[in-house]
Design an enzyme around this catalytic site. Structure first.
Site, PDB file in Angstrom:
ATOM      1  N   CYS A  11       0.846  -1.207   0.000  1.00 28.78           N
ATOM      2  CA  CYS A  11       0.000   0.000   0.000  1.00 28.78           C
ATOM      3  C   CYS A  11       0.870   1.242   0.000  1.00 28.78           C
ATOM      4  CB  CYS A  11      -0.944   0.014   1.208  1.00 28.78           C
ATOM      5  SG  CYS A  11      -0.089   0.285   2.775  1.00 28.78           S
ATOM      6  N   ASP A 398      -2.465  33.822 -25.521  1.00 26.23           N
ATOM      7  CA  ASP A 398      -1.734  34.636 -26.486  1.00 26.23           C
ATOM      8  C   ASP A 398      -2.575  34.604 -27.775  1.00 26.23           C
ATOM      9  OD1 ASP A 398       0.476  35.912 -27.834  1.00 26.23           O
ATOM     10  OD2 ASP A 398       0.836  33.968 -28.773  1.00 26.23           O
TER      11      ASP A 398
END
Length: 701
Positions: A11, A398
């Site tokens: 785990c 842009d």
């Protein structure tokens, strides 16, 4: 630093503890162990034997890549492998479940000692690895899930809860197996992306075809790519025609036609014709190699949420142990409770102390989100950027090359002398490489006008060109280049009209008059308006266009694409200042082409570049849209938001089920199997929910 593949990590919490132990070794301070990718990075001076011993305490082991970890090596490990395909684990759990079912069936028909033997055997088969690891940890006073489970099993057996102890051992084994499978599924999705890299190439050497590993290819080598083969590295087609599938780079499934002079990307697949390609980059410098490296690195970064969960888990387990101790002693000491009953309740509380499901709330979702976007040609450089993508409320664009194609085209023409205007313009612009000249020549080609050659071409900086054509002198350029003329009011009016439409003007004149003018614009991308609309629909509050162009041009593009606001006449430093200003009001992503927008991309909380594999785009931004358009941006934002939503949901479920289990101790209803089911249920649930991120409908973009 050396990289190793690790299998058998049970785990995320356990991986964290193992990493900490490896860091305590001499020269091990920089060691990194990732549960997400199953990889260990460690200094070469660290003794490997000691690393293996530490990993062994959690049943994990190093995969010997050179031997491909053969079967003999795999069976040398005494602990089970939690990864997919471990038949031994399935067999153990299956046998335990059968013995448990047999004991339940024979409950009243056989002697108690026989039942105890069946239960003990079933417990030992499915729980012995946990028990051994837990005992070792207990002796070291190291409290993780194995330690908690071992204490719970010993306690349950000591008070005669054989049936419960067996069920807990089986369910815990199943829980660990499912946890490993969930992470493995997310990893495999990521690894399938990494398999697109070709292994070998057919190199042309002295007229002979020889097969070489792609690592041996050098710049300027000529390779032959036959139909169905992968292009080995970035290069240029020197002969042949074919269509190429660039999905590995751009996520676009539609093939792209390639012929002599066209660039190609490594990892893309040649469809039908034979291509001869000159290699322009060694494989390790190619777009594909950089993408794969960044995708691998992306798995290793921890998000703020993950860091918080990991920190929380450190305190959570000891706190639960204190609560468990209080549950065991307070009711019997203060309220005349039954010692045996409350000891049992305390043991159940201990099992609730497992933080595995909580720690699993984030990594599977993050890896799935990165893999899903990478499959679509959206390169996200780390979980932290994916999380940020899901939080965006403002997107700054842009203009040139992002909302527009960055390719000028003739939008309008005003002609005063039909016989000369086009012919003269074509002759003067024929040999020029200026973007405006290319736009004019494209218009000439569209009109079917044949370009002859002009003489004595002289460029006047910032104004235009003076040239001689068929013995006469002509001027081509902006209004300032027409200083030799007295321009009539009607022409002045036309000039003003085109300028108000945001067009760039190119005029053509002779000694006496203006022959005509071109109104040139930067072509808006077809998808820009629909992308902006989708972004607003999915919850982006502000879309802002930033451009160095003058106000009229900016206004025209802004109105055409539908951004909520725009700012014009900006220098690069002005864009940076504007991005900073926007960042004070929300979470800002800046989108540019990754070349001239680098300062603004770096300033935004999230820099997004479009670039179809350009080096500068890949290096500058946090996220790269590998296509040369914005089409997949809304889906990337949607995936980011979904990942964040699922992580929050997973945390709530993990903690909610544990809280519910703890509340059951008040009336004394908490049992060992309810405790393990609360954790197991949460683990299975958060894993399955996280894996849904990978699901993509076929009709989705």
């Amino acid at each position: 630093m050396k990289e190793y593949r690790v299998k058998g990590l049970s785990c995320g919490n356990c991986a964290q503890m193992l990493e900490h132990q490896i860091q305590q070794l001499e020269n091990g301070e920089t060691a990194k162990l990732s549960f997400n990718s199953g990889k260990l990075l460690v200094d070469e001076r660290v003794p490997l034997s000691e690393v293996k011993e530490i990993l062994k305490t959690d049943g994990a082991y190093l995969v010997d890549e050179s031997d491909h970890h053969d079967e003999h090596t795999e069976h040398d490990h005494d602990a089970h492998d939690h990864s997919h395909g471990n038949k031994k684990m399935y067999l153990m759990l299956g046998t335990s479940a059968l013995l448990y079912a047999l004991a339940l069936t024979l409950d009243v028909q056989v002697a108690a000692s026989t039942l105890i033997l069946l239960y003990l055997t079933a417990t030992a088969i499915s729980g012995y690895t946990t028990f051994i690891r837990g005992l070792k940890n207990l002796l070291r006073l190291k409290f993780n899930i194995d330690t908690l489970m071992t204490i719970a099993l010993i306690g349950a057996i000591s008070i005669g809860e054989w049936k419960e102890a067996t069920l807990v051992a089986i369910l815990f084994g199943l829980n660990e197996l499912l946890e490993g499978l969930g992470m493995e599924k997310a990893r495999r999705s990521m690894e399938s992306l990494l398999k697109v890299a070709p292994k070998e190439a057919t190199k042309l050497e002295n007229g002979n075809e020889i097969t070489v590993p792609i690592a041996k290819l050098a710049v300027n080598d000529i390779v032959i790519v036959k139909p169905g083969e992968k292009i080995p590295s970035d290069g240029q087609v020197i002969s042949g025609k074919s269509s190429v599938n660039e999905a590995a780079i751009t996520g676009e499934s539609l093939p792209v036609d390639k012929s002599e002079g066209d660039p190609v990307f490594g990892g893309s697949i040649n469809n039908e014709g034979v291509l001869h390609i000159r290699i322009e980059k060694a494989y390790e410098d190619s777009s594909l190699a950089k993408i794969l490296h960044l995708v691998e690195e992306a798995q290793e970064t921890k998000t703020p949420t993950e860091l918080f969960i990991n920190k929380f888990a450190k305190y959570y387990t000891p706190l639960i142990m204190i609560v468990a101790a209080l549950v065991m002693v307070v009711p019997p000491l203060l309220f005349d409770g039954d010692w045996s009953s409350w000891l049992y309740q305390g043991l159940a509380v201990l099992i609730v102390g497992c933080p595995c499901a909580l720690i699993l709330s984030s990594p599977i979702a993050i890896v799935s989100g990165i893999a899903r976007n990478a499959r679509n040609g959206i390169l996200i450089k780390g979980g932290v950027f994916l999380e940020q993508l899901g939080k965006l409320d403002t997107l700054a664009f842009d203009k040139t090359g992002t909302l527009t194609k960055g390719e000028p085209y003739v939008e309008q023409t005003i002609v005063y002398d039909e016989s000369k205007f086009f012919e003269v313009a074509a002759a003067i612009e024929k040999s020029s490489s200026h973007p405006l000249a290319k736009a004019i020549m494209k218009e000439m080609s569209r009109r079917g006008i044949e370009a002859k050659s002009a003489d004595q071409i002289e460029t006047v900086s910032g104004r235009g060109i003076v040239a001689t054509y068929e013995g006469a002198k002509y001027w081509l350029g902006n209004e300032k280049s027409m200083g030799h003329l007295n321009i009539p009011e009607t022409v002045q009016s036309s000039i003003q009209q085109l300028k108000e439409q945001g067009l760039t003007l190119v005029l053509v004149a002779d000694d006496n008059q203006v022959l005509g003018m071109f109104g040139i614009a930067d072509e808006i991308r077809e998808e820009s308006r629909s992308v902006i609309t989708q972004l607003h629909r999915i919850g982006i509050k502000r879309t802002v266009m930033l451009t160095g162009d003058h106000h009229k041009t900016a206004e025209k593009v802004a109105n055409a694409v539908g951004v909520s606001e725009y700012y014009s006449d900006l220098l690069p430093e002005d864009k940076v200042a504007k991005v900073k200003e926007l960042a004070d009001q929300g979470v800002v992503g800046m989108i540019g082409d990754g070349i001239n927008d680098a300062p603004a991309l770096a300033t935004a909380q999230l820099g997004i570049a479009m670039g179809k594999g350009t080096d500068s785009a890949i290096e500058t931004a946090d996220i790269v849209l590998m296509q040369d358009h914005l089409g997949k941006l809304p889906e990337a934002v949607t995936v980011g938001r979904r990942v964040n939503r699922i992580i929050r949901f997973n945390i709530a479920v993990s903690l909610g089920l544990k809280l519910l289990a703890l509340l059951l101790t008040i009336p004394g209803w908490l049992t060992l199997w309810i405790a393990i089911l609360s954790d197991m249920g949460a683990t299975i649930f958060v894993t399955l929910v996280s894996l849904t991120i990978l699901i993509q409908k076929k009709n989705q973009p």
